[in-house]
Structure formats: structure tokens, C-alpha cells
Design a protein around this motif. Structure first.
Motif, PDB file in Angstrom:
ATOM      1  N   LEU A 108       0.487  -1.182   0.175  1.00 25.16           N
ATOM      2  CA  LEU A 108      -0.003   0.673   0.261  1.00 25.16           C
ATOM      3  C   LEU A 108       0.510   1.304  -0.232  1.00 25.16           C
ATOM      4  O   LEU A 108       1.786   1.519   0.686  1.00 25.16           O
ATOM      5  N   VAL A 109       0.732   2.241  -1.308  1.00 24.43           N
ATOM      6  CA  VAL A 109       1.284   3.681  -1.399  1.00 24.43           C
ATOM      7  C   VAL A 109       0.164   4.858  -1.432  1.00 24.43           C
ATOM      8  O   VAL A 109      -0.869   4.675  -1.469  1.00 24.43           O
ATOM      9  N   ASP A 110       1.326   5.368  -0.265  1.00 25.64           N
ATOM     10  CA  ASP A 110       0.561   6.396   0.839  1.00 25.64           C
ATOM     11  C   ASP A 110       0.601   7.432  -0.531  1.00 25.64           C
ATOM     12  O   ASP A 110       1.650   8.182   0.475  1.00 25.64           O
ATOM     13  N   CYS A 111       0.189   8.053  -1.560  1.00 25.69           N
ATOM     14  CA  CYS A 111       0.503   9.494  -2.113  1.00 25.69           C
ATOM     15  C   CYS A 111      -0.711   9.471  -2.637  1.00 25.69           C
ATOM     16  O   CYS A 111      -1.833   9.251  -2.930  1.00 25.69           O
ATOM     17  N   THR A 112      -0.263  10.629  -3.275  1.00 18.30           N
ATOM     18  CA  THR A 112      -0.882  11.093  -4.429  1.00 18.30           C
ATOM     19  C   THR A 112      -1.660  11.166  -5.800  1.00 18.30           C
ATOM     20  O   THR A 112      -1.075   9.856  -6.445  1.00 18.30           O
ATOM     21  N   ASP A 113      -2.544  11.599  -6.499  1.00 20.96           N
ATOM     22  CA  ASP A 113      -2.609  10.589  -7.958  1.00 20.96           C
ATOM     23  C   ASP A 113      -1.500  11.040  -8.988  1.00 20.96           C
ATOM     24  O   ASP A 113      -0.987  10.142  -9.665  1.00 20.96           O
ATOM     25  N   ALA A 114      -1.244  12.186  -8.533  1.00 18.84           N
ATOM     26  CA  ALA A 114       0.431  12.434  -9.218  1.00 18.84           C
ATOM     27  C   ALA A 114       1.390  12.190  -9.250  1.00 18.84           C
ATOM     28  O   ALA A 114       2.362  11.310 -10.019  1.00 18.84           O
ATOM     29  N   GLU A 115       1.627  11.539  -7.667  1.00 18.66           N
ATOM     30  CA  GLU A 115       2.751  10.720  -7.521  1.00 18.66           C
ATOM     31  C   GLU A 115       2.651   9.164  -8.139  1.00 18.66           C
ATOM     32  O   GLU A 115       3.739   8.592  -8.605  1.00 18.66           O
ATOM     33  N   ALA A 116       1.359   9.149  -7.847  1.00 22.24           N
ATOM     34  CA  ALA A 116       0.858   7.113  -8.995  1.00 22.24           C
ATOM     35  C   ALA A 116       1.386   6.998  -9.859  1.00 22.24           C
ATOM     36  O   ALA A 116       1.484   6.498 -10.504  1.00 22.24           O
ATOM     37  N   LEU A 117       1.133   8.566 -10.642  1.00 29.35           N
ATOM     38  CA  LEU A 117       0.948   8.217 -12.312  1.00 29.35           C
ATOM     39  C   LEU A 117       2.788   8.606 -12.078  1.00 29.35           C
ATOM     40  O   LEU A 117       3.720   7.475 -13.534  1.00 29.35           O
ATOM     41  N   VAL A 118       3.622   8.753 -11.894  1.00 24.68           N
ATOM     42  CA  VAL A 118       5.236   8.727 -11.809  1.00 24.68           C
ATOM     43  C   VAL A 118       5.640   7.380 -11.229  1.00 24.68           C
ATOM     44  O   VAL A 118       6.598   7.180 -12.309  1.00 24.68           O
ATOM     45  N   ILE A 119       5.005   7.261 -10.310  1.00 23.75           N
ATOM     46  CA  ILE A 119       5.731   6.023  -9.815  1.00 23.75           C
ATOM     47  C   ILE A 119       5.473   4.302 -10.919  1.00 23.75           C
ATOM     48  O   ILE A 119       6.253   4.312 -11.383  1.00 23.75           O
ATOM     49  N   ALA A 120       4.053   4.533 -11.386  1.00 23.82           N
ATOM     50  CA  ALA A 120       3.675   3.550 -12.491  1.00 23.82           C
ATOM     51  C   ALA A 120       4.498   3.704 -13.722  1.00 23.82           C
ATOM     52  O   ALA A 120       4.936   2.752 -14.493  1.00 23.82           O
ATOM     53  N   MET A 121       4.342   4.924 -14.499  1.00 25.81           N
ATOM     54  CA  MET A 121       5.357   5.255 -15.762  1.00 25.81           C
ATOM     55  C   MET A 121       6.746   4.826 -15.139  1.00 25.81           C
ATOM     56  O   MET A 121       7.392   4.205 -16.184  1.00 25.81           O
ATOM     57  N   LYS A 122       7.633   4.815 -14.304  1.00 26.41           N
ATOM     58  CA  LYS A 122       8.298   4.489 -13.212  1.00 26.41           C
ATOM     59  C   LYS A 122       9.286   3.011 -13.376  1.00 26.41           C
ATOM     60  O   LYS A 122       9.489   2.054 -13.841  1.00 26.41           O
ATOM     61  N   ALA A 123       7.604   2.521 -12.620  1.00 30.30           N
ATOM     62  CA  ALA A 123       7.761   1.126 -12.457  1.00 30.30           C
ATOM     63  C   ALA A 123       7.598   0.026 -14.376  1.00 30.30           C
ATOM     64  O   ALA A 123       8.023  -0.582 -14.499  1.00 30.30           O
ATOM     65  N   ASN A 124       6.882   0.608 -15.179  1.00 30.66           N
ATOM     66  CA  ASN A 124       6.972   0.094 -16.540  1.00 30.66           C
ATOM     67  C   ASN A 124       7.421   0.086 -17.238  1.00 30.66           C
ATOM     68  O   ASN A 124       8.262  -0.709 -18.390  1.00 30.66           O
ATOM     69  N   SER A 125       9.020   0.645 -17.091  1.00 36.90           N
ATOM     70  CA  SER A 125       9.964   0.666 -17.541  1.00 36.90           C
ATOM     71  C   SER A 125      11.078   0.321 -17.620  1.00 36.90           C
ATOM     72  O   SER A 125      12.074   0.523 -18.073  1.00 36.90           O
TER      73      SER A 125
END
Length: 354
Positions: free
Chosen positions: A93-110
């Protein structure tokens, strides 16, 4: 934000910082898709690969946004769990904003799993750019897996607002002005302070394009202002390091640096940056399901372990070859090196095709 990564992490935020977040079992039915980065949706072939793998070993935990229990990274793993009839799935579980979630998702998928397509990365980059217009082109490029030049092009076509004060946040966490000429002055100052730096190093450290650094370096050698339209001997001229000052009355053009593709003289650079050693990336590659759970992937890992772990080991063996075998072994070594070069060429061709 509650991920423990500290304030002001900016583009440095990423899944690699979440390893200390505890893993827990979450009910499958309570999780929902979050960001929809993939325009094509679920990849059936990759999904089947995960289903087959789940019966033999434990898949990595998915990343879930605490607010709303939306999946940040791991939609294929979630879908595989549903099809396997699992009632729960391991998650962080990650306590983050929507904008932070977007960055995490992009970096994870790369960095692991099934890579995003070029169209998906472009779409994600546009979303990151809208959410963080204050980030530099290189900072956004590091998140999305695109080039800084591509990000600059997207920024020019987007409607995102210019950040207050005309400054952008770089990868190093520093704010830099984006006003006309500021980047050139920054590059000139770095070249003057670090006369032995390569052009790529200057571009990386000052967040200026490589082409601009080429031009700035050439202007400094001619003794003129680094800015376009700068004149020799103006007040804006920088004090040059002796290595950057032009020689008095150069005797012949053959002593001038060779021009680049645009006709600009190049600053002499040091050795190119060495690629990462195999042992530094082996563990990450081995954890990729596309490699770990396929017969070809396992064979590739074994082959690389034998041939790439100690590429410099030959240096200790040169004197072990008897003189009467040198003429036989040397051509074999040369043939092997050509095969490695062909291997690298084929990999690059596949990368360009993808």
C-alpha cells in the motif's frame, strides 16, 4: 505523502524507494484499475505467462494506492490472480497523491515486466507534463523512458502552464531558469570550471541539450559569448580556461577539431562512459517474469553468467598461452569478438523496431 521517501523528492520518486513498505494480503475483489497507461489494455500472451508462472513461484507484490485501493503497478498480476481463483494478492500500500502514483507507475513499467509501447509512453509523458510542468525535460524523460528532445517537443505542443518564475526542477533537485540564454551561460560556466569534462557530461550536469553544448564549446574556443549573437570581446564574454582559448594564428586547418554533422567544431572529449557491468543488472533482469519464467530467458541468464560475468578475465590469461599457439588462438578470439558485436547489433535493431 506517507511512503517514507521524504519531501520534495520530485522526479526521483519511484518503485525502487518502496522496498521497505510492508507486504500484505489484500482482497482481490476490493482492488480496482487505476491509471490505464496501456492503450491496448491487458496483453493476453503476457497474462498467460503470469498464470503459468504463478503455479510455480511467487509473483512480486502489486503496488496499490492507499486512497481508493487503486492498482498503481500490477494490473496483469491482478488479472492473473482473478483467473486463477485467488481471493487475495500480495500488495504494498502506497500513501501517495494521484500525480505521484502516475510517476511511480511510469517508472515501474519502464524498469520491469512488460514494457510500455512507444505510444503508451508518449501518452504517459503528456500526463506527467500536465501534472508537473515545473519539471525539466530531462527529469520527465527519466520517468517516461523517452528522450529529453521528445519531451521538449511535447511541451511545445501542450497547453501546460509555464512554471512561476520561469524555473524548472532538475533531476538533482535544483531549480534552474529556462529564460533565453540561461542554459548556454550555465553550460559555459561548467565547461570553464571543468575543462576536461566530456560534452555529454556537461549536457547531463547542466540539463542542456548536447547540440547546444557543442555550440557553446565552439563559441568559447573562438573567444565569443556563449549566447547566440554574442560578439567577441563583449562584456558578456567569460574568462576562458587556457584549454578552451583559441591558439594564436593556428598554422593549418588540420589542427582544428573535426566538425560534427551540423558543421560545428567539436570539443575534444574524454573516453565514452562505460556501460553498466553485467553483475550490476543481472539480478534485475533475472527478476523480470519475461526472462525468469521462459525457457529461452533461463538459457540466456546461464549463458550470460558464463560469458559476461568477468569480461576482463582474459588479461590474466594472455601469458598462459604458449607461443606456438598464439597464431591459432588470436584469430579465434577475434572471431568471438565479432560474434559479440553481431549480438549487440541485433539487440539494437530489435530495440529500434520496438
Amino acid at each position: 505523502m506517507g511512503t517514507g521517501m521524504g519531501p520534495g523528492v520530485g522526479p526521483g520518486i519511484g518503485p525502487e524507494n518502496l522496498g521497505k513498505t510492508p507486504v500484505q494480503e489484500l482482497p482481490v475483489h476490493a482492488l480496482s484499475p487505476g491509471l490505464h497507461l496501456r492503450q491496448g489494455g491487458i496483453n493476453a500472451a503476457y497474462l498467460q505467462l503470469l498464470i503459468d508462472a504463478s503455479g510455480r513461484s511467487q509473483l512480486p507484490p502489486v503496488l496499490v494506492q492507499k486512497d481508493g485501493w487503486r492498482v498503481i503497478d500490477g494490473l496483469h498480476r491482478l488479472e492473473a490472480a482473478k483467473l486463477c481463483g485467488d481471493h487475495s494478492i500480495k500488495a504494498r500500500l502506497v500513501d501517495c497523491t494521484d500525480a505521484e502514483a502516475l510517476v511511480i507507475a511510469m517508472k515501474a513499467n519502464s524498469s520491469h515486466g512488460l514494457p510500455l509501447s512507444k505510444a503508451d509512453r508518449m501518452g504517459g509523458a503528456e500526463r506527467v507534463l500536465m501534472a508537473h510542468p515545473e519539471w525539466s525535460d530531462r527529469a520527465i524523460a527519466s520517468v517516461t523512458g523517452l528522450s529529453a528532445k521528445t519531451i521538449a517537443s511535447l511541451r511545445g505542443r501542450s497547453a501546460c502552464a509555464t512554471p512561476p518564475g520561469g524555473q524548472r526542477l532538475g533531476l538533482d533537485g535544483k531549480l534552474r531558469s529556462v529564460s533565453a540564454g540561461e542554459g548556454r551561460r550555465r553550460a559555459a560556466a561548467y565547461i570553464t570550471a571543468h575543462p576536461d569534462a566530456t560534452l555529454r557530461e556537461v549536457a547531463r550536469e547542466t540539463e542542456v541539450s548536447l547540440g547546444t553544448v557543442h555550440d557553446v564549446s565552439a563559441r568559447l574556443r573562438r573567444g565569443v559569448s556563449p549566447e547566440r549573437g554574442g560578439l567577441r570581446g563583449t562584456g558578456a564574454r567569460l574568462t576562458l580556461h587556457p584549454a578552451d582559448r583559441p591558439a594564436q594564428a593556428p598554422p593549418a586547418a588540420e589542427h582544428a577539431p573535426a566538425p560534427d554533422a551540423e558543421g560545428l567544431p567539436l570539443r575534444r572529449t574524454g573516453p565514452a562512459e562505460a556501460p553498466p557491468a553485467w553483475e550490476t543488472v543481472a539480478a534485475k533482469v533475472a527478476n523480470d517474469p519475461c526472462v525468469r519464467y521462459t525457457a529461452g530467458g533461463k538459457e540466456f541468464l546461464q549463458w550470460m553468467a558464463l560469458h559476461a560475468t568477468d569480461p576482463n578475465g582474459w588479461q590474466d590469461l594472455v601469458n598462459a598461452v604458449p607461443a606456438h599457439w598464439l597464431g591459432v588462438i588470436a584469430p579465434i578470439a577475434e572471431s568471438v569478438s565479432k560474434e559479440w558485436s553481431l549480438f549487440a547489433e541485433r539487440l539494437r535493431s530489435r530495440q529500434e523496431a520496438v
